[in-house]
Design an enzyme around this catalytic site. Structure first.
Site, short mmCIF file in Angstrom:
data_model
loop_
_atom_site.label_atom_id
_atom_site.label_comp_id
_atom_site.label_asym_id
_atom_site.label_seq_id
_atom_site.Cartn_x
_atom_site.Cartn_y
_atom_site.Cartn_z
N HIS A 1 0.84 -1.20 0.00
CA HIS A 1 0.00 0.00 0.00
C HIS A 1 0.87 1.25 0.00
O HIS A 1 0.59 2.23 -0.72
CB HIS A 1 -0.91 -0.03 1.23
CG HIS A 1 -1.82 1.15 1.34
ND1 HIS A 1 -2.30 1.62 2.55
CD2 HIS A 1 -2.35 1.98 0.40
CE1 HIS A 1 -3.08 2.66 2.34
NE2 HIS A 1 -3.12 2.91 1.05
N GLU B 1 2.32 1.93 -3.44
CA GLU B 1 1.29 2.51 -4.32
C GLU B 1 1.28 4.04 -4.18
O GLU B 1 1.09 4.76 -5.15
CB GLU B 1 -0.08 1.93 -3.96
CG GLU B 1 -1.27 2.62 -4.57
CD GLU B 1 -2.40 2.83 -3.58
OE1 GLU B 1 -2.81 3.99 -3.36
OE2 GLU B 1 -2.87 1.81 -3.01
N HIS B 2 1.52 4.54 -2.96
CA HIS B 2 1.61 5.99 -2.74
C HIS B 2 2.92 6.56 -3.27
O HIS B 2 2.94 7.61 -3.93
CB HIS B 2 1.51 6.30 -1.24
CG HIS B 2 0.12 6.26 -0.70
ND1 HIS B 2 -0.53 7.39 -0.25
CD2 HIS B 2 -0.76 5.24 -0.53
CE1 HIS B 2 -1.74 7.06 0.18
NE2 HIS B 2 -1.90 5.76 0.03
N GLU C 1 -4.96 7.64 6.11
CA GLU C 1 -5.97 6.72 5.59
C GLU C 1 -6.34 5.67 6.64
O GLU C 1 -7.52 5.31 6.79
CB GLU C 1 -5.46 6.03 4.33
CG GLU C 1 -5.37 6.95 3.12
CD GLU C 1 -4.98 6.20 1.86
OE1 GLU C 1 -4.96 4.95 1.88
OE2 GLU C 1 -4.70 6.88 0.85
#
Length: 796
Positions: A93, A96-97, A174
């Site tokens: 994750h 992905e950023h 998030e």
């Protein structure tokens, strides 16, 4: 029109051109068959040294992509959170950023986002268990440059060390926003039940603790591990790309080849977890877990972990089973639970997310929103679910029902509404990971073949002995000593009571009130386009206007599909006389929807959508779908409105539910902020707090029926019909309201529905303290009032 290509580096791409045949005659046409969705033979094929190209054009695709303003692209990589290293939870994750933080060719840290923003575009990305998806859209003339900038994240991302700490904060944000959501908390608790070493037990989100604080304590170089993860898993032969634009296929292919051929291929096999079967075959799975939820709601979830079902996409066995377990018509689980006032809603099936379906298992779950009484009787609720499943197992798969579902799905596929390009390409690039190329567009939607053996295999596994039970209720507060590690969810675990364990282990009797659904009379079969009986217009025209109603009409001669839209508002100004009236109105609409749930369910699954909405001054009824059976649905709604009644237990159930609804609005900052803003802007508005106080007073069935009778006595009905109807047919809609309800015209003109205060020309600040002290999130609303001056100019 679309073309499939494979590049020499292993990347697979589907190119979608929005050009119509009149704009480009270079692409051959292969129309889809109405009955099965199969393309006809005769597609042209061409090959060269590094591709296998197939050119096709289909009406179904044109419906999805024609006349779109934006161009879009999406890339799916077959790697996700299952591949997170054990010492860096959330790394997939986080990567992905990080790939968005500039590239060697375009080093500006937020250059891509700035470029898209300047040219009317947007982008997003998501990480699932075994796949990661990146997507963007932009104005057509900037597509090539946007594609080049975007592809650099997979060719040569900078991922500069200085950006690591800043982006960790974005990931942590998030995570913080996800914490108050019960769905996320349930998933984390459920995943923790997997066998040790199975990736389901990992913490997929990542946060500051796992990506910054702990790595520093352990001398782990997060930046270098990011680069290592990127080199290992962001390889071209793991990637599928979909690009959509109003460009020729030749142009799109030229750009994709030129740009994406530079994405490296590391030659290593992709991550494979298919050998990790039966992850939930543990003693802790078949137990009862009591959970304290964030929301004040009683919810029951019964889950089974099944062998992976993705390979059976042509049959879709879980879709067949979920169709029946989630059915809301006579003889189904929810129908019986509603009659007992034990349940408000039920969802059954598999969401097809990575959590629910991957290469190691498929989840089948039944989630039920319980009433207070249902919570007190939750074991009996579970028993009813088990009785229904046993009935399905005893009668076996039914071809009549399968073909009915098959026809409904085929109708939806062939007449689906246009999707936003960015969402369409995101869906397609993921389908390219799951299905052969002939099924990229339809593999996730159509049911191709009836196979009772394939359906029976998972159905026979849905037994009490293999079920996991999660029970959420605020009543558990103070009785749950355990805490889930990452989200802090309070829970307890216990064995199934011996009484029910012995009952379910034996040959328990079937329930005579549970049976298969009858034939669906709402499935459209007439798709004829009607001939217009009035001149074409750009805007709706008024065809009825009298003291009891007004009707607007517009015939669709642009999209030419066998669908229609109907909107009606039943205005009764007395609703605004008191907060008590507003509460009674909310109760009325909720119970009316409850009364319609069973008889209108067949319409809902046959793509006839309806919504009942309590507006400030009256009831809004909205319908859409295939015009063939739309009048049948409207008549059903009006009939239930005319003959409205409720039982005391149903009334009590919705009183309690509405109390919870008002409470949830008050504790959620965004909902509370909206309510405060509208109180400031509107000339007179009853607040949610006033409604909450009103519902806490002693309201009864007599109060509700007096309100409903007054509501039906004086109305003004205004409607709009648009689509595949004639004006003569449209008039029958309003006439049915008048004849069935026998209402009188209101004594005064209906009020203006949308009216707000004109704010003084200065800045104002209103601060409201959140009523939920456990929620650390804040909400900021900036409101700009736009007005038109005497010269017709807009003022901000």
């Amino acid at each position: 029109c679309f073309r499939y290509i494979e590049l020499s580096n292993g990347l697979k791409a589907l190119l979608i051109s929005d050009l119509t045949q009149s704009e480009s005659n270079r692409e051959p046409v292969a129309k889809e068959e109405e009955d099965s969705g199969e393309e006809e033979d005769g597609d042209s094929e061409s090959t060269n040294e590094d591709s296998n190209c197939v050119n096709k054009c289909s009406e179904g695709v044109k419906k999805n992509c024609s006349s779109e303003k934006q161009s879009a692209a999406a890339l799916c990589i077959s790697v996700g959170s299952f591949s997170d290293p054990a010492d860096l939870p959330g790394l997939a994750h986080f990567l992905e950023h990080m790939v968005f933080m500039g590239s060697e060719k375009y080093p500006a840290e937020n250059g891509f986002d700035a470029f898209l923003k300047k040219h009317g575009g947007s982008d997003n990305a998501s990480t699932d268990c075994e796949r990661t998806i990146f997507k963007f859209d932009v104005q057509r003339k900037y597509l090539r440059e946007a594609l080049d900038r975007w592809a650099q994240f997979f060719i040569g991302p900078l991922m500069i060390p200085d950006a690591v700490d800043r982006e960790v904060e974005a990931v942590d944000s998030e995570y913080q926003m996800a914490q108050p959501l019960d769905s996320n908390r349930k998933e984390m608790l459920f995943g923790g039940l997997a066998k040790a070493g199975h990736p389901m037990s990992k913490f997929f989100w990542g946060n500051a603790q796992t990506l910054k604080n702990e790595p520093r304590e352990k001398n782990i170089d997060t930046y270098e591990r990011l680069r290592e993860f990127w080199r290992r898993y962001y390889s071209a032969h793991y990637m599928t790309l979909a690009v959509q634009s109003k460009e020729t296929l030749d142009n799109l292919e030229e750009w994709v080849r030129e740009i994406c051929i530079k994405i490296p291929n590391n030659g290593q096999p992709r991550a494979d977890f298919s050998d990790l079967q039966d992850p939930f075959d543990t003693p802790d799975f078949n137990k009862l877990y009591r959970v304290v939820p964030v929301r004040k709601i009683h919810a029951l979830t019964i889950s089974w972990a099944l062998p992976p079902q993705g390979k059976h996409y042509r049959v879709k066995p879980l879709h067949y089973i979920s169709w029946l377990i989630g059915h809301e018509g006579a003889g189904c689980v929810l129908s019986l639970l509603r009659k007992k006032c034990w349940a408000l809603a039920l969802f059954g099936g598999n969401s097809e997310s990575g959590f629910d379906q991957n290469t190691t298992y498929s989840i089948f779950s039944v989630s039920i929103t319980l009433s207070d009484e249902g919570f007190q009787n939750f074991f009996q609720v579970i028993h009813i679910v088990f009785q229904y499943l046993k009935m399905l197992q005893s009668v076996g798969p039914q071809q009549r029902i399968y073909e009915e579902i098959q026809k409904i799905e085929a109708n939806e596929f062939h007449y689906q509404e246009q999707m936003e390009p960015i969402e369409f390409v995101a869906n397609i690039c993921e389908n390219m990971q799951l299905f052969p190329k002939e099924d990229f567009l339809r593999g996730d939607q159509l049911m191709f073949e009836y196979n009772p053996e394939v359906i029976s295999a998972p159905l026979t596994l849905l037994t009490p002995a293999t079920a996991n039970i999660l029970l959420l209720s605020p009543e558990h507060d103070g009785h749950c000593p355990l805490n889930e590690k990452w989200f802090g969810t309070q829970y307890s675990v216990e064995d199934i009571p011996e009484e029910y364990r012995d009952l379910w282990a034996g040959d328990f009797p079937l329930n005579p009130d549970l049976h298969l659904p009858a034939e669906n009379r709402f499935i459209a079969t007439d798709f004829t386009l009607k001939t217009s009986d009035c001149p074409d217009t750009d805007f709706p025209v008024k065809i009825i206007d009298n003291e009891r109603g007004r009707l607007w009409f517009r015939k669709d001669n642009k999209f030419k599909i066998p669908k229609a839209y109907a909107r009606f508002q039943l205005l009764a100004p007395f609703i605004q006389e008191s907060s008590k009236n507003l509460v009674l109105f909310d109760l009325f609409v909720n119970i009316l929807a409850h009364n319609l749930a069973e008889p209108a369910y067949d319409a809902d699954v046959a793509q006839l959508e309806y919504m009942l909405f309590p507006g400030d001054h009256g009831l809004f009824i909205r319908l859409k779908g295939f015009n063939h059976k739309l009048p049948l649905l409207l008549n059903l709604i009006v009939d239930h409105l005319a003959n409205f009644s409720t039982a005391p237990n149903v009334f009590s159930m919705y009183i309690e539910q509405l109390k919870k609804t008002y409470y949830i609005i008050l504790i959620k900052p965004d909902r509370l902020g909206r309510d405060v803003r509208l109180q400031i802007l509107e000339h007179h508005r009853w607040s949610v707090m006033q409604k909450y106080e009103a519902i806490m007073a002693d309201l009864g069935v007599t109060d509700l029926m007096d309100f409903v009778n007054r509501f039906k006595a004086e109305l003004f009905v205004e409607g709009l019909i648009q689509g595949n109807f004639t004006s003569a047919e449209s008039k029958e809609f309003l006439q049915y309201f008048i004849e069935k309800l026998q209402y009188n015209a209101p004594p005064a003109e209906p009020p203006v529905l949308f009216r707000v205060m004109e704010l003084p020309q200065t800045h104002h600040l209103c601060k409201v303290q959140s009523l939920n002290k456990a929620d650390t999130n804040s909400e900021v609303t900036v409101y700009y009032q736009v007005m038109v001056n005497a010269h017709g100019r807009t003022l901000l």
